[in-house]
Scaffold this active site. Structure first.
Site, mmCIF file in Angstrom:
data_model
loop_
_atom_site.group_PDB
_atom_site.id
_atom_site.type_symbol
_atom_site.label_atom_id
_atom_site.label_comp_id
_atom_site.label_asym_id
_atom_site.label_seq_id
_atom_site.Cartn_x
_atom_site.Cartn_y
_atom_site.Cartn_z
ATOM 1 N N LYS A 69 27.806 38.571 56.459
ATOM 2 C CA LYS A 69 28.576 39.672 55.876
ATOM 3 C C LYS A 69 27.686 40.769 55.293
ATOM 4 O O LYS A 69 27.905 41.955 55.561
ATOM 5 C CB LYS A 69 29.527 39.107 54.815
ATOM 6 C CG LYS A 69 30.333 40.156 54.075
ATOM 7 C CD LYS A 69 31.558 39.591 53.381
ATOM 8 C CE LYS A 69 31.353 38.320 52.617
ATOM 9 N NZ LYS A 69 30.335 38.310 51.592
ATOM 10 N N THR A 71 24.524 41.377 55.931
ATOM 11 C CA THR A 71 23.780 41.993 57.030
ATOM 12 C C THR A 71 24.648 43.001 57.770
ATOM 13 O O THR A 71 24.203 44.116 58.106
ATOM 14 C CB THR A 71 23.281 40.900 57.998
ATOM 15 O OG1 THR A 71 22.445 39.992 57.275
ATOM 16 C CG2 THR A 71 22.506 41.493 59.157
ATOM 17 N N ARG A 92 26.005 43.969 45.717
ATOM 18 C CA ARG A 92 25.672 43.210 44.507
ATOM 19 C C ARG A 92 24.191 42.835 44.520
ATOM 20 O O ARG A 92 23.567 42.760 45.577
ATOM 21 C CB ARG A 92 26.498 41.925 44.435
ATOM 22 C CG ARG A 92 27.986 42.146 44.225
ATOM 23 C CD ARG A 92 28.757 40.850 44.379
ATOM 24 N NE ARG A 92 28.639 40.340 45.730
ATOM 25 C CZ ARG A 92 28.904 39.085 46.090
ATOM 26 N NH1 ARG A 92 29.297 38.216 45.177
ATOM 27 N NH2 ARG A 92 28.786 38.704 47.339
ATOM 28 N N LYS A 103 21.277 28.999 49.620
ATOM 29 C CA LYS A 103 21.436 30.146 50.509
ATOM 30 C C LYS A 103 20.143 30.901 50.773
ATOM 31 O O LYS A 103 19.979 31.521 51.813
ATOM 32 C CB LYS A 103 22.467 31.112 49.916
ATOM 33 C CG LYS A 103 23.895 30.585 49.937
ATOM 34 C CD LYS A 103 24.846 31.559 49.297
ATOM 35 C CE LYS A 103 24.998 32.814 50.128
ATOM 36 N NZ LYS A 103 25.999 33.752 49.553
ATOM 37 N N ALA A 271 32.088 35.352 43.795
ATOM 38 C CA ALA A 271 33.497 35.549 44.143
ATOM 39 C C ALA A 271 34.313 34.269 44.072
ATOM 40 O O ALA A 271 35.540 34.329 44.109
ATOM 41 C CB ALA A 271 33.619 36.146 45.548
ATOM 42 N N PHE A 299 32.119 36.010 49.668
ATOM 43 C CA PHE A 299 32.787 34.926 50.397
ATOM 44 C C PHE A 299 33.903 35.466 51.295
ATOM 45 O O PHE A 299 33.818 36.592 51.772
ATOM 46 C CB PHE A 299 33.291 33.855 49.425
ATOM 47 C CG PHE A 299 32.171 33.131 48.718
ATOM 48 C CD1 PHE A 299 31.157 32.528 49.435
ATOM 49 C CD2 PHE A 299 32.114 33.083 47.339
ATOM 50 C CE1 PHE A 299 30.111 31.868 48.796
ATOM 51 C CE2 PHE A 299 31.074 32.427 46.683
ATOM 52 C CZ PHE A 299 30.078 31.823 47.423
ATOM 53 N N PHE A 380 25.822 35.963 68.814
ATOM 54 C CA PHE A 380 24.641 35.113 69.006
ATOM 55 C C PHE A 380 24.398 34.954 70.500
ATOM 56 O O PHE A 380 25.316 35.096 71.314
ATOM 57 C CB PHE A 380 24.852 33.743 68.355
ATOM 58 C CG PHE A 380 24.731 33.744 66.858
ATOM 59 C CD1 PHE A 380 23.646 33.144 66.232
ATOM 60 C CD2 PHE A 380 25.699 34.351 66.065
ATOM 61 C CE1 PHE A 380 23.526 33.146 64.852
ATOM 62 C CE2 PHE A 380 25.586 34.362 64.682
ATOM 63 C CZ PHE A 380 24.498 33.745 64.084
ATOM 64 N N TRP A 408 21.485 42.548 63.206
ATOM 65 C CA TRP A 408 20.349 41.744 62.770
ATOM 66 C C TRP A 408 19.140 42.046 63.668
ATOM 67 O O TRP A 408 18.034 42.254 63.182
ATOM 68 C CB TRP A 408 20.683 40.258 62.814
ATOM 69 C CG TRP A 408 19.623 39.394 62.187
ATOM 70 C CD1 TRP A 408 19.576 38.945 60.911
ATOM 71 C CD2 TRP A 408 18.429 38.891 62.825
ATOM 72 N NE1 TRP A 408 18.438 38.197 60.691
ATOM 73 C CE2 TRP A 408 17.718 38.155 61.839
ATOM 74 C CE3 TRP A 408 17.896 38.993 64.100
ATOM 75 C CZ2 TRP A 408 16.506 37.523 62.122
ATOM 76 C CZ3 TRP A 408 16.679 38.365 64.367
ATOM 77 C CH2 TRP A 408 15.993 37.642 63.392
#
Length: 554
Positions: A69, A71, A92, A103, A271, A299, A380, A408
């Site tokens: 998200k 990215t 954030r 993470k 969140a 999230f 992907f 990405w």
């Protein structure tokens, strides 16, 4: 393949004054933190109106497969910049807890990152340290008041205010302090929250000015007296000193993406246990300085997006123009029942089973909140054309387009189709609305979120929660928005229920007021406000060499 940190380190960063110039902001409006970071002074937006389009990036329910998200948010902003749109991304700040925990870093990834990545992921400009210091000053003044005679008659068994630390440390969830005899304080049960779950974090992120910040701090309920009446931060005369600690932290942080798009990175509530959005101050500044503002909420859309709309937009008078829902084929197959090691093979039945999660999030944004929506699929290499086609067709049935994203690997170039669709949606009809009326009772608001957003039948309440709700409504706190704290891994309050479960009840076990932030926190299931580290935390892989070069931050 280069790592995120290698890509970030090789990026040709512009001096932060040149990033500010892109927004019409001069050096006199900045407070420098080195060459690549600055605080934005209030003078930067003086006399400017909110004029930008506001785009929220949200996601499906998280899985171990990852969605990307942040990215996507950064890549979309870079793509809009490539379309010659004056764009600002508003994010954030990462918490040290997840950075050193499960993470890892949270500044985007690949060629869609904000930089300087190492600084942003670690101490940055010291905002979180200031928030922790202000939180713990209030805790110290509270316990000192009790020690010095307790003139306010505080009931030591009813103190909801916790100390905090910006680290995952389960050892601090429950403890006893004030031990060691009469000179060492008054013994009582206590607890720590992670800093991002502190009400001070929420207050800073919702405050519009220093005067508003001080007023909100004064309203914080820190304890109850023996008659059951609230005792506030204002009663302890702590708001002024706390505000002094937070004076600089209140200013938004200006940085840049790898491609030189201006980025405001400020505030960081989780969140699942808080409201999950960057600060109102940063979003407001972005709306006054740019033409397009891309922001995210933590999230899945059932958590961050719902709170973005019902808490932040309501409080700040924001009107979003469209929403982007981020998904991956891999994650949808996990929602369809596949294990993580089975995701690299085509499996249309599993994907079809898992698509219900994406479709519920999309439908909620359309029908509950009235927003135009686009789905961004992070592609992907193992994703097949048949799988992409299935996702596209299912979304098309809801009148929603799917755009493939490769930000990405390709930066803003990999998000051009998504950016073009976002520009189109921002010009379409918009009937934005809230999920519930703030004037409703606490239980009515909980029922609305559980049934409309989560897809459940309703809520059941522990005797403790029933008593707390009655007490909060008696005290006049019932007309505030609600902030439901629940697992991020399911629409329900049971992390073991992926997909789009139905016919479930959410168990409300405790309810408390965040009077300074202006919402009521509803704790469900087994959610905790202090996470723990995993068996092999990310911190084990982080190091620094003799020249000061950090490794292991992805």
């Amino acid at each position: 393949m280069k790592t995120d940190i290698e890509i970030a380190r090789e990026a040709k960063k512009l001096h932060i004054r040149d990033i500010a110039k892109k927004l019409g902001v001069g050096e006199e409006d900045l407070e420098y933190y080195g060459k690549y970071k600055a605080k934005l002074l209030p003078s930067a937006i003086e006399g400017k109106e909110r004029r930008a389009k506001l785009i929220l990036v949200t996601a499906i329910t998280p899985t171990p497969a990852g969605e990307g998200k942040t990215t996507t948010t950064i890549g979309l902003a870079d793509a809009l910049s490539r379309l010659k749109k004056r764009t600002v991304v508003a994010l954030r700040e990462p918490s040290l807890g997840p950075v050193f925990g499960l993470k890892g870093g949270a500044a985007g990834g690949g060629y869609a990152q904000v930089v300087p990545m190492e600084d942003i992921n670690l101490h940055f400009t010291g905002d979180f340290h200031a928030i922790g210091a202000a939180n713990n000053l209030l805790a110290a003044m509270l316990d000192n008041h009790i020690f010095q005679g307790n003139a306010l008659g505080i009931d030591t068994a009813r103190i909801p205010w916790h100390r905090c630390v910006d680290m995952n440390d389960r050892q601090l969830r429950y403890l006893e302090d004030g031990l060691g005899g009469p000179k060492s304080g008054v013994p009582r049960r206590d607890s720590f929250d992670i800093t991002v779950a502190s009400e001070v974090m929420a207050v800073l992120c919702l405050a519009t000015s220093l005067s508003d910040l001080k007023a909100r701090l004064a309203r914080i309920v820190v304890a109850y007296n023996k008659e059951g009446e609230p005792v506030t931060c204002g009663d302890l005369h702590a708001a002024g000193a706390m505000c002094a600690l937070l004076k600089d932290a209140m200013l938004p942080n200006l940085v840049q993406t790898v491609e030189g798009t201006p980025a405001l990175v400020h505030g960081g509530p989780f969140a699942n246990i808080a409201h999950g959005c960057n600060s109102v101050a940063a979003t407001d500044a972005a709306l006054r300085l740019g033409d397009y503002v891309v922001t995210e909420a933590g999230f899945g859309a059932d958590l961050g997006a719902e709170k973005f709309f019902d808490i932040k937009c309501r409080a700040a008078g924001l009107h979003p123009d469209c929403a982007v829902v981020v998904a991956t084929v891999r994650a949808l197959k996990m929602h369809g029942g596949l294990a993580k090691d089975e995701l690299s093979r085509e499996n249309l039945p599993a994907l079809e089973r898992g698509l219900c999660n994406l479709l519920r999030h999309v439908s909620n944004l359309q029908t509950v909140f009235g927003l135009p929506v686009v789905v961004a699929v992070n592609r992907f290499s193992a994703d097949t054309d048949a799988e992409i086609s299935l996702v596209t067709e299912e979304c098309k049935a809801l009148g929603v387009n799917v755009c493939l994203s490769t930000v990405w690997a390709d930066g803003g170039r990999g998000g051009l189709a998504l950016a073009e669709e976002v520009v189109r949606l921002c010009e379409t009809e918009n009937k934005f609305r809230f999920c519930y009326d703030a004037e409703w009772s606490i239980k009515e608001k909980i029922h609305a979120v559980v049934t409309k957003i989560y897809g459940g039948d309703g809520a059941v309440y522990t005797p403790e929660a029933e008593a707390e709700i009655a007490d909060l409504e008696r005290l006049g706190f019932g007309k505030m928005p609600i902030c439901i704290a629940k697992t991020q891994y399911s629409f329900s309050d049971d992390a073991a229920k992926p997909g789009a479960p139905e016919h479930f009840d959410v168990t409300v076990r405790s309810v408390r007021v965040s009077a300074g932030a202006g919402f009521v926190v509803v704790l469900t299931g087994n959610i905790m406000t202090m996470p723990g580290l995993p068996k092999h935390p990310a911190a084990e892989n982080i190091d620094v060499d003799g020249n000061g070069n950090i490794t292991g931050l992805f």
